[in-house]
Design an enzyme around this catalytic site. Structure first.
Site, short mmCIF file in Angstrom:
data_model
loop_
_atom_site.label_atom_id
_atom_site.label_comp_id
_atom_site.label_asym_id
_atom_site.label_seq_id
_atom_site.Cartn_x
_atom_site.Cartn_y
_atom_site.Cartn_z
N HIS A 201 0.92 -1.13 0.06
CA HIS A 201 0.03 -0.06 0.00
C HIS A 201 0.79 1.26 -0.07
O HIS A 201 1.88 1.48 1.06
CB HIS A 201 -0.96 -0.05 1.25
CG HIS A 201 -2.18 -1.15 1.07
ND1 HIS A 201 -2.79 -1.64 2.28
CD2 HIS A 201 -2.66 -1.53 -0.14
CE1 HIS A 201 -3.66 -2.46 1.78
NE2 HIS A 201 -3.64 -2.38 0.40
N GLU A 204 1.67 4.10 2.63
CA GLU A 204 2.16 3.45 4.33
C GLU A 204 3.79 3.57 4.21
O GLU A 204 4.36 2.70 4.29
CB GLU A 204 1.60 2.23 4.52
CG GLU A 204 0.15 2.03 4.31
CD GLU A 204 -0.35 0.76 4.45
OE1 GLU A 204 0.14 -0.36 4.63
OE2 GLU A 204 -1.75 0.60 4.49
N HIS A 327 2.58 -3.31 7.25
CA HIS A 327 1.56 -2.27 6.77
C HIS A 327 1.39 -1.29 7.89
O HIS A 327 1.93 -1.46 8.89
CB HIS A 327 0.23 -2.77 6.55
CG HIS A 327 0.00 -3.64 5.54
ND1 HIS A 327 -0.71 -3.50 4.32
CD2 HIS A 327 0.32 -5.26 5.15
CE1 HIS A 327 -0.80 -4.66 3.27
NE2 HIS A 327 -0.03 -5.38 3.92
N GLU A 402 0.12 -4.39 11.15
CA GLU A 402 -0.21 -3.20 10.90
C GLU A 402 0.69 -2.35 12.21
O GLU A 402 0.46 -2.44 13.36
CB GLU A 402 -1.78 -2.77 11.40
CG GLU A 402 -2.68 -3.53 10.27
CD GLU A 402 -2.67 -2.77 9.14
OE1 GLU A 402 -2.06 -1.85 8.92
OE2 GLU A 402 -3.54 -3.41 8.17
#
Length: 445
Positions: A201, A204, A327, A402
Site C-alpha cells: 500500500h 504506508e 503495513h 499493522e
C-alpha cells in the site's frame, strides 16, 4: 486613478517574472508533455482544511447512514467500512463537506471526535522529512523518509559492502516499468528462510522504512540475539512491492494506496485484494474508483504476478517458512484468514506467537499491539497476500503487521519521521519473538 496604476505595475512585474521562468505567456498553459514547466505548481493533490473524524456507531441506522455516505461520495475517505454496532471508524472529510457531515452527525446523534482540523499541515510536515532524491544513498537513515531511487541504491550499496552475505534480487518490472527490488541475506544456503514483503500500500511509508531498518540490523547489529537470527536463517526482504504507487505518493498524492494501472478515467488496483485466494469475496470492491478495488480478475496485476511467481519458484528451493507483510496503521499482529472466521490448522500456535510478540513490544516501548486472525482483529478482507502465501504458497507462519499509530491515530498514514526508528525497532522485536517461538515448536526443522 491610483488603484489602476498599482494594478498595472503588478501586472508588469508578474509578466516579467513569468517570462524569466520560461512560462508560455501566449497560451498560459504548460504542455502536457513538459514535466518541467517552471513557475507552475506541481500537479499535487492537496488536503487543505480536510478534517479527520473518528465516529462510533451505536445503532444500525447509523451504520446504514455511513454505508450510504461511502457509496455516494468521493469527498469522504473511509479508513475501513461501516459494519457493526460499537465499531469506531476514522473518516477524512473534504473541506467543502465539513458542514454537511457536521449536520449529519448532529442530526443522527453519532458519537464522534475531530482528530485533525487541517490534514494538509501533516502532509507538509511529512514531505519536509524527505531527503532529496539526489542524495548519496549511503546517507539513508531512520530519521527521514526516502524516495524509491534512494532505497534501491542503498540496497546496491549494502550488496557491495557485504558481498558474501547480500544478494540483490529483482522480481521483475511493475505496471509502469519500475523494478521490484529486494535482497537476500544469507550465511548458509541450507538455512530456512523468512520472507518480508513491504510497501504493497503506497501511502504506508513507515513500512519500507521498517524493511530497510531490519536489513540494516541483520547486517550490523552487535546484539548476540540478532546475530544468531542473521546466521541461522536466511532473509528475503522486498521493501517496496508497489513501486509505482510509492513513487506517486511522493510526486502527486501522499494518500494514494493502489498501484497505477489505468481503467479508463481512473487508476489503480488494491494489490492486497488482488491475490487469487477467495478473491473479491468480502472486504473488497468491484468498482475501480474505490480504494479497495480488487482488480478486473484474480491476480490480474503485474505486481501480484511477480510476487506469486517468486514465491512459487523459491518457497521450496529457499525453504521459506515464514511470511511477514508490513503495513500501517493500527498496531496489530494478524494471521490468516482475512475472508472467514474459520480457523486455520495452526491457529493456536500463531495466536500464541502473536501474543508473545505483542508482549515483547509492550516491554520494549509500552505500545499496545493486538494479536489475532485478520478477520477477527481488523475487518473482513479477501485476496490478501498473506492468505495466499499461507494457503497456496504453503508457508506455515504468516502475519500481517499493522504498525504505528493507534487505531484512532490523528496522523493516519502520515507518521512523523521521529517515529520511524522506534516503530521499526518494535516491529523487528516482534518478528524476532515470532521466529524464536516458532523455532521452539519445531517449525524450522
Amino acid at each position: 486613478m491610483l488603484a489602476p496604476q498599482i494594478g498595472t505595475q503588478w501586472l508588469v512585474i508578474l509578466c516579467a517574472a513569468m517570462a524569466a521562468s520560461g512560462t508560455n505567456l501566449d497560451s498560459g498553459m504548460c504542455p502536457a508533455t513538459d514535466a518541467g514547466c517552471s513557475g507552475i505548481p506541481p500537479d499535487q493533490a492537496r488536503y487543505d482544511n480536510y478534517r479527520i473524524y473518528n465516529v462510533e456507531f451505536e445503532n444500525q441506522e447509523q451504520i446504514e447512514l455511513f454505508q450510504k455516505l461511502e457509496e455516494q461520495s468521493d469527498s469522504l475517505t473511509f479508513i475501513g467500512h461501516a459494519r457493526e454496532v460499537g465499531q469506531k471508524l476514522s473518516i477524512l472529510v473534504a473541506a467543502h463537506r465539513v458542514a454537511d457531515i457536521a449536520d449529519l452527525l448532529k442530526t443522527y446523534k453519532v458519537k464522534h471526535r475531530i482528530l485533525t482540523y487541517n490534514f494538509q499541515e501533516k502532509i507538509d510536515r511529512n514531505l519536509g522529512e524527505v531527503l532529496p532524491e539526489s542524495i548519496d544513498a549511503s546517507q539513508l537513515d531512520w530519521q527521514h523518509f526516502f524516495h524509491l531511487k534512494t532505497i534501491y541504491e542503498w540496497l546496491d550499496k549494502m550488496a557491495e559492502k557485504y558481498p558474501t552475505r547480500v544478494t540483490v534480487l529483482d522480481m521483475g518490472s511493475s505496471t509502469q516499468g519500475n523494478a521490484i527490488k529486494g535482497v537476500k541475506l544469507s550465511s548458509d544456503n541450507n538455512n530456512k528462510a523468512i520472507f518480508i514483503e513491504s510497501g504493497i500500500h503506497a501511502r504506508e511509508w513507515i513500512a519500507p522504512a521498517t524493511a530497510t531498518y531490519i536489513i540494516n540490523q541483520l547486517l550490523t547489529s552487535q546484539d548476540p540475539k540478532v546475530q544468531k537470527l542473521a546466521n541461522e536463517y536466511n532473509w528475503i526482504i522486498f521493501p517496496c512491492v508497489n513501486p509505482d504507487g510509492y513513487k506517486y505518493t511522493f510526486e502527486h498524492d501522499r494518500m494514494w494506496r493502489k498501484n497505477r494501472q489505468l481503467f479508463g478515467t481512473c487508476r489503480g488496483v488494491d494489490l492486497n485484494r488482488n491475490y487469487p485466494d477467495h478473491w473479491n469475496s468480502t472486504g473488497s470492491s468491484s468498482d475501480p474508483t474505490r480504494y479497495d478495488f480488487a482488480g478486473p480478475s484474480a491476480g490480474s496485476e503485474l505486481e501480484t504476478q511477480r510476487l506469486i511467481e517468486f514465491i512459487r519458484a523459491n518457497v521450496g528451493k529457499e525453504q521459506i517458512k515464514t511470511y511477514i507483510a508490513l503495513h500501517s496503521y493500527s498496531q496489530m499482529l494478524m494471521f490468516p484468514y482475512g475472508y472467514t472466521k474459520e480457523r486455520l490448522s495452526n491457529y493456536d500456535d500463531l495466536q500464541e506467537f502473536g501474543k508473545k510478540a505483542s508482549a515483547a513490544i509492550k516491554a520494549e516501548s509500552g505500545r499496545d499491539y493486538v494479536s489475532g486472525s485478520l478477520y477477527e482483529t481488523i475487518y473482513p478482507s479477501s485476496g490478501g497476500s498473506m492468505d495466499w502465501a499461507h494457503s497456496e504458497g504453503g508457508i506455515p507462519i504468516a502475519y500481517t503487521f499493522e504498525l504505528r499509530g493507534p487505531p484512532d491515530s490523528q496522523d493516519l498514514f502520515i507518521l512523523p519521521a521521529v517515529e520511524i526508528q522506534p516503530t521499526a525497532s518494535e516491529a523487528f522485536t516482534a518478528i524476532r519473538t515470532i521466529v524464536e517461538a516458532a523455532a521452539e515448536k519445531g517449525y524450522y526443522k
